[in-house]
Design a protein around this motif. Structure first.
Motif, PDB file in Angstrom:
ATOM      1  N   UNK A 276       0.776  -1.104  -0.028  1.00  0.00           N
ATOM      2  CA  UNK A 276       0.176   0.099   0.011  1.00  0.00           C
ATOM      3  C   UNK A 276       0.742   1.428  -0.218  1.00  0.00           C
ATOM      4  N   UNK A 277       2.043   1.321   0.719  1.00  0.00           N
ATOM      5  CA  UNK A 277       2.839   2.336   0.887  1.00  0.00           C
ATOM      6  C   UNK A 277       3.363   2.538  -0.499  1.00  0.00           C
ATOM      7  N   UNK A 278       3.741   1.634  -1.135  1.00  0.00           N
ATOM      8  CA  UNK A 278       4.457   1.401  -2.664  1.00  0.00           C
ATOM      9  C   UNK A 278       3.439   2.274  -3.563  1.00  0.00           C
ATOM     10  N   UNK A 279       2.273   1.641  -3.455  1.00  0.00           N
ATOM     11  CA  UNK A 279       1.178   2.069  -4.580  1.00  0.00           C
ATOM     12  C   UNK A 279       1.100   3.630  -4.152  1.00  0.00           C
ATOM     13  N   UNK A 280       1.119   4.240  -3.053  1.00  0.00           N
ATOM     14  CA  UNK A 280       0.792   5.535  -2.659  1.00  0.00           C
ATOM     15  C   UNK A 280       1.909   6.313  -2.965  1.00  0.00           C
ATOM     16  N   UNK A 281       3.266   5.940  -2.904  1.00  0.00           N
ATOM     17  CA  UNK A 281       4.185   6.632  -2.920  1.00  0.00           C
ATOM     18  C   UNK A 281       4.177   7.676  -4.123  1.00  0.00           C
ATOM     19  N   UNK A 282       4.361   9.064  -4.086  1.00  0.00           N
ATOM     20  CA  UNK A 282       4.339  10.017  -4.869  1.00  0.00           C
ATOM     21  C   UNK A 282       5.361  11.019  -4.819  1.00  0.00           C
ATOM     22  N   UNK A 283       6.934  10.426  -4.502  1.00  0.00           N
ATOM     23  CA  UNK A 283       7.816  11.459  -4.616  1.00  0.00           C
ATOM     24  C   UNK A 283       7.877  12.197  -5.756  1.00  0.00           C
ATOM     25  N   UNK A 284       8.276  13.670  -5.527  1.00  0.00           N
ATOM     26  CA  UNK A 284       8.379  14.747  -6.699  1.00  0.00           C
ATOM     27  C   UNK A 284       9.819  14.702  -7.126  1.00  0.00           C
ATOM     28  N   UNK A 285      10.084  15.070  -8.332  1.00  0.00           N
ATOM     29  CA  UNK A 285      11.320  15.227  -9.035  1.00  0.00           C
ATOM     30  C   UNK A 285      12.287  15.902  -8.051  1.00  0.00           C
ATOM     31  N   UNK A 286      11.888  17.059  -7.486  1.00  0.00           N
ATOM     32  CA  UNK A 286      12.712  17.999  -6.787  1.00  0.00           C
ATOM     33  C   UNK A 286      13.119  17.363  -5.380  1.00  0.00           C
ATOM     34  N   UNK A 287      12.067  16.783  -4.752  1.00  0.00           N
ATOM     35  CA  UNK A 287      12.351  15.923  -3.637  1.00  0.00           C
ATOM     36  C   UNK A 287      13.661  14.965  -3.654  1.00  0.00           C
ATOM     37  N   UNK A 288      13.597  14.334  -4.868  1.00  0.00           N
ATOM     38  CA  UNK A 288      14.647  13.107  -5.109  1.00  0.00           C
ATOM     39  C   UNK A 288      15.937  13.753  -5.429  1.00  0.00           C
ATOM     40  N   UNK A 289      15.897  14.749  -6.055  1.00  0.00           N
ATOM     41  CA  UNK A 289      17.008  15.814  -6.378  1.00  0.00           C
ATOM     42  C   UNK A 289      17.642  16.253  -5.016  1.00  0.00           C
ATOM     43  N   UNK A 290      16.696  16.770  -4.140  1.00  0.00           N
ATOM     44  CA  UNK A 290      17.224  17.234  -2.776  1.00  0.00           C
ATOM     45  C   UNK A 290      17.975  16.171  -2.010  1.00  0.00           C
ATOM     46  N   UNK A 291      17.511  14.966  -2.031  1.00  0.00           N
ATOM     47  CA  UNK A 291      17.642  14.072  -1.465  1.00  0.00           C
ATOM     48  C   UNK A 291      19.160  13.526  -2.050  1.00  0.00           C
ATOM     49  N   UNK A 292      19.362  13.306  -3.283  1.00  0.00           N
ATOM     50  CA  UNK A 292      20.680  13.049  -3.717  1.00  0.00           C
ATOM     51  C   UNK A 292      21.567  14.037  -3.423  1.00  0.00           C
ATOM     52  N   UNK A 293      21.404  15.358  -3.493  1.00  0.00           N
ATOM     53  CA  UNK A 293      22.203  16.378  -3.413  1.00  0.00           C
ATOM     54  C   UNK A 293      22.726  16.250  -1.810  1.00  0.00           C
ATOM     55  N   UNK A 294      21.781  15.758  -1.004  1.00  0.00           N
ATOM     56  CA  UNK A 294      22.181  15.674   0.494  1.00  0.00           C
ATOM     57  C   UNK A 294      23.164  14.793   0.851  1.00  0.00           C
ATOM     58  N   UNK A 295      23.018  13.457  -0.125  1.00  0.00           N
ATOM     59  CA  UNK A 295      23.837  12.159   0.396  1.00  0.00           C
ATOM     60  C   UNK A 295      24.936  12.334  -0.476  1.00  0.00           C
ATOM     61  N   UNK A 296      25.060  12.924  -1.747  1.00  0.00           N
ATOM     62  CA  UNK A 296      26.295  13.065  -2.421  1.00  0.00           C
ATOM     63  C   UNK A 296      27.335  14.161  -2.330  1.00  0.00           C
TER      64      UNK A 296
END
Length: 323
Positions: A276-296
């Motif tokens: 159910x979590x996977x079906x509802x997941x709606x990460x936006x592109x900018x959120x993913x970019x922010x995450x990768x910026x923070x990690x890398x």
């Protein structure tokens, strides 16, 4: 001096990715989350791990491999979740495991994405480098020739990425395979090369995709191409035929791309709340970019950052967890 600097930066970047994506050893787990070898897949995997453990009360571990290997592992029942399946890149695996074997399920919600070839805005303006067609010109090859062999160099992706093969097809179809050396290498090495080129003000062209932290880190532009035409995209893979490159063509821009999560068949019976979590997941592109910026770039601990992100986004997380 330049090569020594490039090596230092590249080795540092490889170490960062290894520290982000390494699985936690010796921990009992009932949910296995696959981690493909690019930054956004690493970030999404750690976020899912944190959600599964902190919100659903389960344990999870990370399994690092190429996405084709993770598809096979899900087919075998040894990996439960594939956090990032790019389409159309992995259409062949989706046809095989999702459509034919029914051993993997693709979550319906997809995150819009885009792919192409990028350069820096400075290089585009200073060297009049705007179109993929420019790559067929001898003068452009000279601009991008760093080893003085008469051909320019373009990073087209990492080994094991389906997009890397597509970029080989695109180079052949446009004709710049005759003026450019196509380099496949791990992404941290390529991004280190981008950092060096930006610092030195030198031109560079490379495969790029978004969401990605590189767009926040540098002022990049995609090279212009004819709009995507499905009649001009005939993609064969090495699994299809030994002559896959000769039998393929792709002389237009990539189609609109989407990122889906996927999970092994039967996982909905074993862990319906996770599905159910996977079906509802709606990460936006900018959120993913922010995450990768923070990690890398910021070198944040991935587990700590995932926990902070969940704490800072309670409404979105609540929607994801709703039945």
């Amino acid at each position: 001096m330049r090569m020594r600097t490039l090596r230092r930066v590249a080795f540092a970047a490889v170490a960062i990715v290894a520290s982000v994506s390494a699985p936690v050893p010796g921990r009992a787990a009932d949910i296995v989350i696959g981690v493909a070898n690019w930054p956004s897949a690493i970030a999404t995997a750690h976020l899912l791990k944190a959600l599964v453990e902190t919100k659903l009360g389960k344990t999870a571990t990370l399994e690092e491999a190429s996405l084709p290997e993770l598809f096979a592992a899900a087919d075998a029942g040894t990996v439960d979740i594939l956090p990032e399946v790019w389409l159309p890149n992995y259409r062949a695996q989706v046809r095989s495991y999702v459509d034919k074997e029914h051993s993997v399920v693709l979550a319906p919600r997809g995150i819009p994405a885009r792919q192409g070839l990028c350069t820096t805005k400075v290089a585009a303006e200073e060297y009049d480098l705007h179109s993929v067609e420019d790559l067929t010109k001898p003068e452009t090859a000279g601009l991008l020739d760093t080893d003085q062999d008469g051909r320019g160099e373009i990073w087209i992706g990492a080994d094991g990425w389906n997009s890397t093969n597509v970029e080989r097809i695109r180079a052949k179809s446009y004709g710049y395979d005759k003026t450019m050396t196509l380099i496949s290498a791990d992404e941290p090495v390529a991004m280190a090369g981008l950092d060096v080129a930006v610092a030195l003000g030198e031109p560079i062209v490379f495969y790029c995709y978004e969401p990605h932290h590189m767009f926040a880190l540098h002022d990049l532009v995609m090279l212009e191409e004819p709009p995507h035409d499905p009649t001009k995209w005939v993609i064969r893979t090495p699994e299809d035929t030994p002559d896959w490159l000769e039998q393929s063509t792709a002389a237009t821009a990539w189609p609109v791309s989407f990122i889906h999560t996927a999970y092994r068949s039967g996982f909905d019976d074993d862990a319906p709340e996770v599905v159910a979590l996977l079906s509802n997941l709606d990460l936006e592109a900018d959120a993913i970019s922010d995450m990768t910026y923070a990690l890398i770039v910021e070198r944040r601990d991935p587990d700590a950052y995932a926990a902070e992100w969940i704490e800072a986004n309670p409404d979105r997380v609540a929607r994801w967890l709703a039945e």
